[in-house]
Design an enzyme around this catalytic site. Structure first.
Site, mmCIF file in Angstrom:
data_model
loop_
_atom_site.group_PDB
_atom_site.id
_atom_site.type_symbol
_atom_site.label_atom_id
_atom_site.label_comp_id
_atom_site.label_asym_id
_atom_site.label_seq_id
_atom_site.Cartn_x
_atom_site.Cartn_y
_atom_site.Cartn_z
ATOM 1 N N SER A 108 0.863 -1.189 0.000
ATOM 2 C CA SER A 108 0.000 0.000 0.000
ATOM 3 C C SER A 108 0.893 1.230 0.000
ATOM 4 C CB SER A 108 -0.853 -0.016 1.258
ATOM 5 O OG SER A 108 -1.393 1.259 1.501
ATOM 6 N N LYS A 141 2.368 -4.341 6.431
ATOM 7 C CA LYS A 141 2.664 -4.412 4.999
ATOM 8 C C LYS A 141 4.182 -4.339 4.748
ATOM 9 C CE LYS A 141 -1.353 -4.886 3.028
ATOM 10 N NZ LYS A 141 -1.636 -6.118 2.262
ATOM 11 N N ASN A 166 -4.280 4.626 -3.424
ATOM 12 C CA ASN A 166 -5.650 4.420 -2.925
ATOM 13 C C ASN A 166 -6.542 3.875 -4.049
ATOM 14 O OD1 ASN A 166 -4.470 5.918 -0.792
ATOM 15 N ND2 ASN A 166 -6.438 6.777 -0.235
ATOM 16 N N TRP A 203 -15.373 14.461 6.098
ATOM 17 C CA TRP A 203 -14.410 14.458 7.216
ATOM 18 C C TRP A 203 -13.174 15.305 6.910
ATOM 19 C CZ3 TRP A 203 -13.977 8.460 8.270
ATOM 20 C CH2 TRP A 203 -15.212 7.995 8.751
HETATM 21 O O1 GFB Z 1 -9.856 7.050 2.095
HETATM 22 P P1 GFB Z 1 -9.300 7.366 3.428
HETATM 23 O O2 GFB Z 1 -9.994 6.779 4.604
HETATM 24 O O3 GFB Z 1 -7.797 6.903 3.353
HETATM 25 O O4 GFB Z 1 -9.313 8.948 3.643
HETATM 26 P P2 GFB Z 1 -6.328 7.423 3.733
HETATM 27 C C1 GFB Z 1 -8.762 9.843 2.696
HETATM 28 C C2 GFB Z 1 -9.067 11.274 3.097
HETATM 29 O O5 GFB Z 1 -10.472 11.509 2.892
HETATM 30 C C3 GFB Z 1 -8.764 11.640 4.538
HETATM 31 C C4 GFB Z 1 -11.003 12.173 4.019
HETATM 32 O O6 GFB Z 1 -8.190 12.917 4.604
HETATM 33 C C5 GFB Z 1 -10.157 11.631 5.179
HETATM 34 O O7 GFB Z 1 -10.256 12.493 6.303
HETATM 35 N N1 GFB Z 1 -12.443 11.901 4.139
HETATM 36 C C6 GFB Z 1 -13.422 12.828 4.017
HETATM 37 C C7 GFB Z 1 -13.046 10.719 4.422
HETATM 38 N N2 GFB Z 1 -14.631 12.297 4.229
HETATM 39 C C8 GFB Z 1 -14.433 10.977 4.480
HETATM 40 C C9 GFB Z 1 -15.312 9.891 4.780
HETATM 41 O O8 GFB Z 1 -16.536 10.039 4.866
HETATM 42 N N3 GFB Z 1 -14.740 8.669 4.955
HETATM 43 C C10 GFB Z 1 -13.378 8.476 4.861
HETATM 44 N N4 GFB Z 1 -12.872 7.239 5.027
HETATM 45 N N5 GFB Z 1 -12.516 9.498 4.602
HETATM 46 C C11 GFB Z 1 -6.061 4.901 4.295
HETATM 47 C C12 GFB Z 1 -5.274 4.105 5.294
HETATM 48 O O9 GFB Z 1 -5.770 6.222 4.552
HETATM 49 O O10 GFB Z 1 -5.672 4.634 2.977
HETATM 50 C C13 GFB Z 1 -5.091 2.714 4.921
HETATM 51 O O11 GFB Z 1 -5.854 4.269 6.563
HETATM 52 C C14 GFB Z 1 -4.829 2.495 3.447
HETATM 53 O O12 GFB Z 1 -4.017 2.244 5.648
HETATM 54 C C15 GFB Z 1 -5.674 3.345 2.549
HETATM 55 O O13 GFB Z 1 -3.478 2.748 3.143
HETATM 56 C C16 GFB Z 1 -5.272 3.270 1.109
HETATM 57 O O14 GFB Z 1 -5.622 7.604 2.437
HETATM 58 O O15 GFB Z 1 -6.279 8.604 4.634
#
Ligand code: GFB
Length: 317
Positions: A108, A141, A166, A203
């Protein structure tokens, strides 16, 4: 790998494994070995060894993992590190012991340091502290990457590691607490539109930047690299472009047809400020993604309406 090769896709019911399976079937690979979680618990070492001893697959796509969005990672770090370490250790070791010809491991982009220079080159691995919200997942990972490299060095085991950016696409998890940003926003905007709500809460601050790859493009790259990549060095898989969460939210609102206001909740974590992969090594091999973000979002929204909304009783799509 030829059309008759015996191929095990671990995690074939997940977003990534499902896409790899579709891709292999579309290309005419028919000797596929599959097990659901109920049939084979990959955290159970004995069960995994028994399975490899009986089935003796020749090629393995290791797409089974515990995954989730920023909040799930931050809330359940113990589950993320434990399950991922167990699954990958069992599968990689069994694959080596039972004569697998080649294994593909999926990492990842969160394995890179939180403040790594952008775009992130493969060589930035282990050059700085990780993003705290997903440190446990990232450490698991990284252990997988190092295990694959160690087995290659010590035993000559042909295993490669891909670092996807992502991902999103059909088959994603649309649960609002545990999902990634794209499925969460598709669902939030859809439900707000259906209910006639005036606003949707996104968020964080909206400023983080992310790179998004359609899972069918990842599957395409995975099959391509299984055939053509033989190096110990990890290899990034992405599109080479990123957008802010704010831009993404506007784009999804347009795709879904939500016309209300988008508001931000800064009490929720932003995570890493930017996560853009340097994909020059992969592109130099001639590979390119095919699905644009807007087209991929339209297709994923259609999948959500056809498969998720009805199935979960969330009202008419
Ligand atoms: O997709 P996400 O959870 O992955 O969040 P990460 C990406 C961004 O979107 C963050 C914002 O800045 C979140 O705060 N966001 C806004 C939201 N609204 C929302 C919402 O309703 N739901 C979510 N989930 N996010 C993950 C990792 O991080 O990425 C894992 O935790 C993995 O380990 C994955 O690597 C690819 O990119 O922040």
């Amino acid at each position: 790998m030829d059309k008759g090769s015996k191929i095990y896709v671990a995690g074939h019911r997940g977003l990534v494994g499902g896409a790899i399976l579709r891709r292999l079937r579309a290309e005419g690979y028919e000797n596929l070995v599959l097990r659901t979680r109920q049939e084979l618990d990959l955290t159970d070492q004995r069960a995994v060894y028994r399975f490899f001893e009986e089935e003796r697959p020749e090629y393995v796509f290791l797409a089974a993992a515990k995954v989730g969005g920023i909040l799930a990672n931050a809330t359940y770090p113990a589950d993320f590190i434990r399950e991922n370490l167990l699954i990958q250790t069992n599968v990689i070791d069994a694959a080596y012991r039972y004569g697998v010809k080649k294994l593909l491991f999926l990492g990842s982009s969160c394995i890179y340091p939180k403040l790594a220079p952008q775009p992130m080159k493969e060589e930035y691995l282990l050059t700085g502290p990780l993003e705290p919200t997903n440190e446990a997942y990232a450490v698991a990972k990284i252990a997988g990457i190092k295990m694959v490299q160690a087995y290659r060095r010590q035993y000559g085991f042909r295993a490669i590691s891909l670092m996807p950016t992502n991902l999103y696409g059909p088959g994603d998890n649309f649960d609002l607490e545990t999902s990634h940003v794209i499925p969460a926003l598709i669902r939030k905007f859809h439900e707000a539109k259906e209910a006639g709500q005036k606003e949707v809460v996104v968020w964080g601050t909206g400023t983080p930047r992310r790179e998004f790859l359609h899972v069918d493009d990842l599957a395409d790259a995975a099959v391509f690299l299984m055939r053509h990549y033989e190096e110990e060095e990890i290899i990034n898989v992405g599109v080479g472009e990123d957008i802010s969460v704010r831009e993404l939210a506007s784009l999804i609102a347009r795709v879904v047809g939500f016309e209300g206001e988008i508001v931000y909740d800064p009490t929720k974590p932003d995570g890493t400020p930017r996560k853009l992969l340097d994909v020059s090594r992969l592109f130099a091999m001639g590979w390119r993604p095919k699905v644009s973000l807007e087209e991929g979002l339209r297709q994923t929204y259609a999948w959500f309406r056809n498969n998720w909304v009805g199935a979960r009783g969330l009202g008419k799509a």
